[in-house]
Design a protein around this motif. Structure first.
Motif, PDB file in Angstrom:
ATOM      1  N   ILE A   1       0.846  -1.187   0.000  1.00 16.17           N
ATOM      2  CA  ILE A   1       0.000   0.000   0.000  1.00 16.17           C
ATOM      3  C   ILE A   1       0.884   1.241   0.000  1.00 16.17           C
ATOM      4  N   ALA A   2       0.521   2.196  -0.814  1.00 15.22           N
ATOM      5  CA  ALA A   2       1.248   3.463  -0.881  1.00 15.22           C
ATOM      6  C   ALA A   2       0.363   4.588  -0.352  1.00 15.22           C
ATOM      7  N   PHE A   3       1.010   5.575   0.253  1.00 13.51           N
ATOM      8  CA  PHE A   3       0.318   6.799   0.659  1.00 13.51           C
ATOM      9  C   PHE A   3       1.057   7.969   0.026  1.00 13.51           C
ATOM     10  N   VAL A   4       0.336   8.775  -0.722  1.00 17.30           N
ATOM     11  CA  VAL A   4       0.897   9.940  -1.403  1.00 17.30           C
ATOM     12  C   VAL A   4       0.428  11.183  -0.670  1.00 17.30           C
ATOM     13  N   ARG A   5       1.372  12.070  -0.361  1.00 20.47           N
ATOM     14  CA  ARG A   5       1.041  13.263   0.433  1.00 20.47           C
ATOM     15  C   ARG A   5       1.687  14.496  -0.180  1.00 20.47           C
ATOM     16  N   MET A   6       0.862  15.495  -0.474  1.00 16.83           N
ATOM     17  CA  MET A   6       1.364  16.799  -0.904  1.00 16.83           C
ATOM     18  C   MET A   6       1.181  17.763   0.259  1.00 16.83           C
TER      19      MET A   6
ATOM     20  N   VAL B   1       6.084  10.030  -0.792  1.00 18.91           N
ATOM     21  CA  VAL B   1       5.394   8.747  -0.910  1.00 18.91           C
ATOM     22  C   VAL B   1       5.900   7.811   0.175  1.00 18.91           C
ATOM     23  N   GLY B   2       4.975   7.162   0.864  1.00 19.46           N
ATOM     24  CA  GLY B   2       5.302   6.108   1.812  1.00 19.46           C
ATOM     25  C   GLY B   2       4.706   4.801   1.317  1.00 19.46           C
ATOM     26  N   ILE B   3       5.455   3.722   1.407  1.00 13.27           N
ATOM     27  CA  ILE B   3       4.978   2.417   0.955  1.00 13.27           C
ATOM     28  C   ILE B   3       5.203   1.400   2.067  1.00 13.27           C
ATOM     29  N   GLY B   4       4.160   0.651   2.388  1.00 12.80           N
ATOM     30  CA  GLY B   4       4.239  -0.369   3.429  1.00 12.80           C
ATOM     31  C   GLY B   4       3.242  -1.473   3.164  1.00 12.80           C
ATOM     32  N   GLY B   5       3.091  -2.335   4.141  1.00  8.57           N
ATOM     33  CA  GLY B   5       2.165  -3.438   4.002  1.00  8.57           C
ATOM     34  C   GLY B   5       0.787  -3.131   4.546  1.00  8.57           C
ATOM     35  N   ASP B   6       0.589  -1.932   5.103  1.00 11.92           N
ATOM     36  CA  ASP B   6      -0.731  -1.542   5.624  1.00 11.92           C
ATOM     37  C   ASP B   6      -0.849  -0.031   5.544  1.00 11.92           C
ATOM     38  N   LYS B   7      -2.061   0.480   5.741  1.00  9.41           N
ATOM     39  CA  LYS B   7      -2.325   1.902   5.546  1.00  9.41           C
ATOM     40  C   LYS B   7      -1.599   2.772   6.576  1.00  9.41           C
ATOM     41  N   THR B   8      -1.595   2.366   7.829  1.00  7.61           N
ATOM     42  CA  THR B   8      -0.981   3.190   8.857  1.00  7.61           C
ATOM     43  C   THR B   8       0.523   3.306   8.659  1.00  7.61           C
ATOM     44  N   THR B   9       1.177   2.202   8.359  1.00  8.43           N
ATOM     45  CA  THR B   9       2.618   2.240   8.132  1.00  8.43           C
ATOM     46  C   THR B   9       2.949   3.086   6.913  1.00  8.43           C
ATOM     47  N   ALA B  10       2.173   2.943   5.844  1.00  8.12           N
ATOM     48  CA  ALA B  10       2.419   3.737   4.646  1.00  8.12           C
ATOM     49  C   ALA B  10       2.255   5.220   4.926  1.00  8.12           C
ATOM     50  N   ARG B  11       1.239   5.577   5.702  1.00  9.36           N
ATOM     51  CA  ARG B  11       1.013   6.991   6.007  1.00  9.36           C
ATOM     52  C   ARG B  11       2.136   7.547   6.869  1.00  9.36           C
ATOM     53  N   TRP B  12       2.581   6.768   7.868  1.00 14.38           N
ATOM     54  CA  TRP B  12       3.701   7.222   8.696  1.00 14.38           C
ATOM     55  C   TRP B  12       4.952   7.403   7.844  1.00 14.38           C
ATOM     56  N   ALA B  13       5.196   6.472   6.930  1.00 18.52           N
ATOM     57  CA  ALA B  13       6.385   6.544   6.082  1.00 18.52           C
ATOM     58  C   ALA B  13       6.352   7.792   5.201  1.00 18.52           C
ATOM     59  N   ALA B  14       5.189   8.148   4.674  1.00 20.10           N
ATOM     60  CA  ALA B  14       5.082   9.352   3.851  1.00 20.10           C
ATOM     61  C   ALA B  14       5.379  10.598   4.679  1.00 20.10           C
ATOM     62  N   GLY B  15       4.959  10.593   5.945  1.00 22.82           N
ATOM     63  CA  GLY B  15       5.254  11.727   6.808  1.00 22.82           C
ATOM     64  C   GLY B  15       6.725  11.831   7.158  1.00 22.82           C
ATOM     65  N   ALA B  16       7.407  10.676   7.218  1.00 20.79           N
ATOM     66  CA  ALA B  16       8.828  10.670   7.545  1.00 20.79           C
ATOM     67  C   ALA B  16       9.697  10.956   6.334  1.00 20.79           C
ATOM     68  N   ALA B  17       9.166  10.758   5.136  1.00 19.47           N
ATOM     69  CA  ALA B  17       9.928  11.012   3.908  1.00 19.47           C
ATOM     70  C   ALA B  17       9.962  12.506   3.612  1.00 19.47           C
ATOM     71  N   GLY B  18      11.025  12.942   2.971  1.00 15.87           N
ATOM     72  CA  GLY B  18      11.122  14.330   2.554  1.00 15.87           C
ATOM     73  C   GLY B  18      10.405  14.563   1.242  1.00 15.87           C
ATOM     74  N   ALA B  19      10.234  15.836   0.871  1.00 17.74           N
ATOM     75  CA  ALA B  19       9.580  16.171  -0.389  1.00 17.74           C
ATOM     76  C   ALA B  19      10.363  15.561  -1.550  1.00 17.74           C
ATOM     77  N   GLY B  20       9.644  14.909  -2.449  1.00 16.17           N
ATOM     78  CA  GLY B  20      10.275  14.281  -3.600  1.00 16.17           C
ATOM     79  C   GLY B  20      10.913  12.947  -3.301  1.00 16.17           C
ATOM     80  N   GLU B  21      10.644  12.373  -2.124  1.00 19.47           N
ATOM     81  CA  GLU B  21      11.267  11.122  -1.713  1.00 19.47           C
ATOM     82  C   GLU B  21      10.225  10.028  -1.506  1.00 19.47           C
ATOM     83  N   THR B  22      10.699   8.784  -1.549  1.00 24.05           N
ATOM     84  CA  THR B  22       9.878   7.620  -1.228  1.00 24.05           C
ATOM     85  C   THR B  22      10.544   6.870  -0.082  1.00 24.05           C
TER      86      THR B  22
END
Length: 363
Positions: A2-7, A138-159
């Motif tokens: 699952i991926a979470f995309v955040r602008m 973009v955050g990518i994980g095996g579930d929605k919560t992990t993907a969302r946390w990963a997107a928040g931890a990633a910098g702009a333009g990063e996965t």
């Protein structure tokens, strides 16, 4: 997968696209003139200590020369749909989460992309850039919560990729507030049982939070270990959906009577504003933004044209999805629109499109 995309700061990004002269200036978005509280603050404004939920009067004292704009939720929603639509070329299983953010279920297309999440993340960012979107993460994980946390931890333009086998260990040092913004009532209950971090959650049985908070408690227990069971839902607002109505609530809003009164005000506004146009709705999406994010549900409306009929579904929604924590915002979205002669539900009209570019700001 699952991926979470955040602008980030999507509303301000859209305003700056419409008016490039705002670039580099300390600017804030206000919920409305009647509720002058900050919805978003630019990085230049945040450097003065401004944050969402702050009152305008306090913000302008902290930041002389601060500019303000009134938020345009319908405009941001339309722009978000336009920018996110190309992502369905990568996976059709897309769930809009908020303006400028969405989940994508990549599970069914992993073979096509050779099980390479970094490649998929790069493709998502490229599609957004080609559509003219602001910088995204973009955050990518095996579930929605992990993907969302990963997107928040990633910098702009990063996965940032967190593989399912790594999720529990990566999340273990985080507090529940860092992971999902668990409210004070939930945090106090878990703390009384020795749970301070996500790693601590493994020390208690799932039945403990489930008895106190029902399905939400079960989900919290699983979320803390990178096992959020929530699926990605392809539920888009139907064609002819009415305007999105929302209200930013004052900090510390955690009283049931206040939440019901705020929603009644929105329901009255919808009813009185749209009845003149002769439109009706069959369904309504109810939503509240708790510390960990939005909780939403579509409900079928009872027959009739009284705005008071919306309060009963709202009360049931609160019983299922709210546990006494702070609520930062509430929303309702009526859909689909029909002519009054075709059905007898709550009145609704079609939106009239966005405002022109080049909006003036006040200081």
């Amino acid at each position: 997968m699952i991926a979470f995309v955040r602008m980030d700061r999507f509303g301000l990004a859209m305003e700056r696209q419409d008016n490039p002269g705002l670039a580099g200036r300390p600017i804030v978005l206000l919920h409305s003139e009647s509720v002058p509280r900050l919805v978003e603050a630019s990085p230049e404004a945040e450097s003065f200590g401004l944050y969402p939920g702050m009152a305008w009067e306090e913000a302008r004292l902290r930041c002389p020369g601060l500019g303000r704009l009134t938020a345009r939720p319908s405009h941001y929603a339309a722009q978000s749909a336009r920018l996110l639509d190309p992502l369905q070329e990568i996976s059709p299983d897309l769930e809009p989460f908020a303006a400028g953010a969405a989940f994508l279920d990549l599970s069914a297309c992993q073979d096509y992309y050779r099980h390479d999440p970094d490649r998929i993340g790069a493709l998502l960012l490229a599609r957004l850039a080609a559509a003219g979107a602001p910088a995204a993460a973009v955050g990518i994980g095996g579930d929605k919560t992990t993907a969302r946390w990963a997107a928040g931890a990633a910098g702009a333009g990063e996965t940032l990729v967190v593989r399912p086998a790594e999720a529990a260990a990566r999340l273990a040092p985080l507090t529940l507030d860092e992971l999902c913004g668990a409210g004070p009532q939930i945090a106090a209950f878990l703390a009384s049982h020795g749970v301070q971090t996500c790693g601590d959650m493994q020390r208690i049985p799932i039945s403990l939070p489930a008895r106190r908070f029902g399905n939400h408690g079960r989900r919290l227990w699983l979320m803390a270990q990178g096992r959020d069971p929530s699926p990605v839902r392809r539920h888009h607002a139907p064609s002819g959906a009415g305007p999105l109505l929302g209200r930013l609530l004052p900090p510390g809003s955690c009283e049931a009577d206040g939440l019901i009164a705020a929603f009644q005000s929105l329901a009255d506004k919808l009813h009185l504003r749209l009845r003149r146009e002769g439109w009706q709705a069959r369904e309504l999406r109810l939503g509240l933004r708790a510390p960990e994010g939005w909780r939403q549900e579509w409900v079928t409306l009872a027959e009739g044209d009284d705005s008071g009929l919306l309060v009963a579904p709202w009360r049931r929604f609160l019983q299922r999805h709210w546990f006494g924590e702070e609520v930062r915002q509430i929303q309702l979205l009526p859909a689909p629109a029909r002519a009054a002669a075709e059905q007898a539900d709550i009145f609704l009209r079609r939106g009239r499109g966005s405002e022109p570019n080049g909006r003036k700001i006040r200081t």
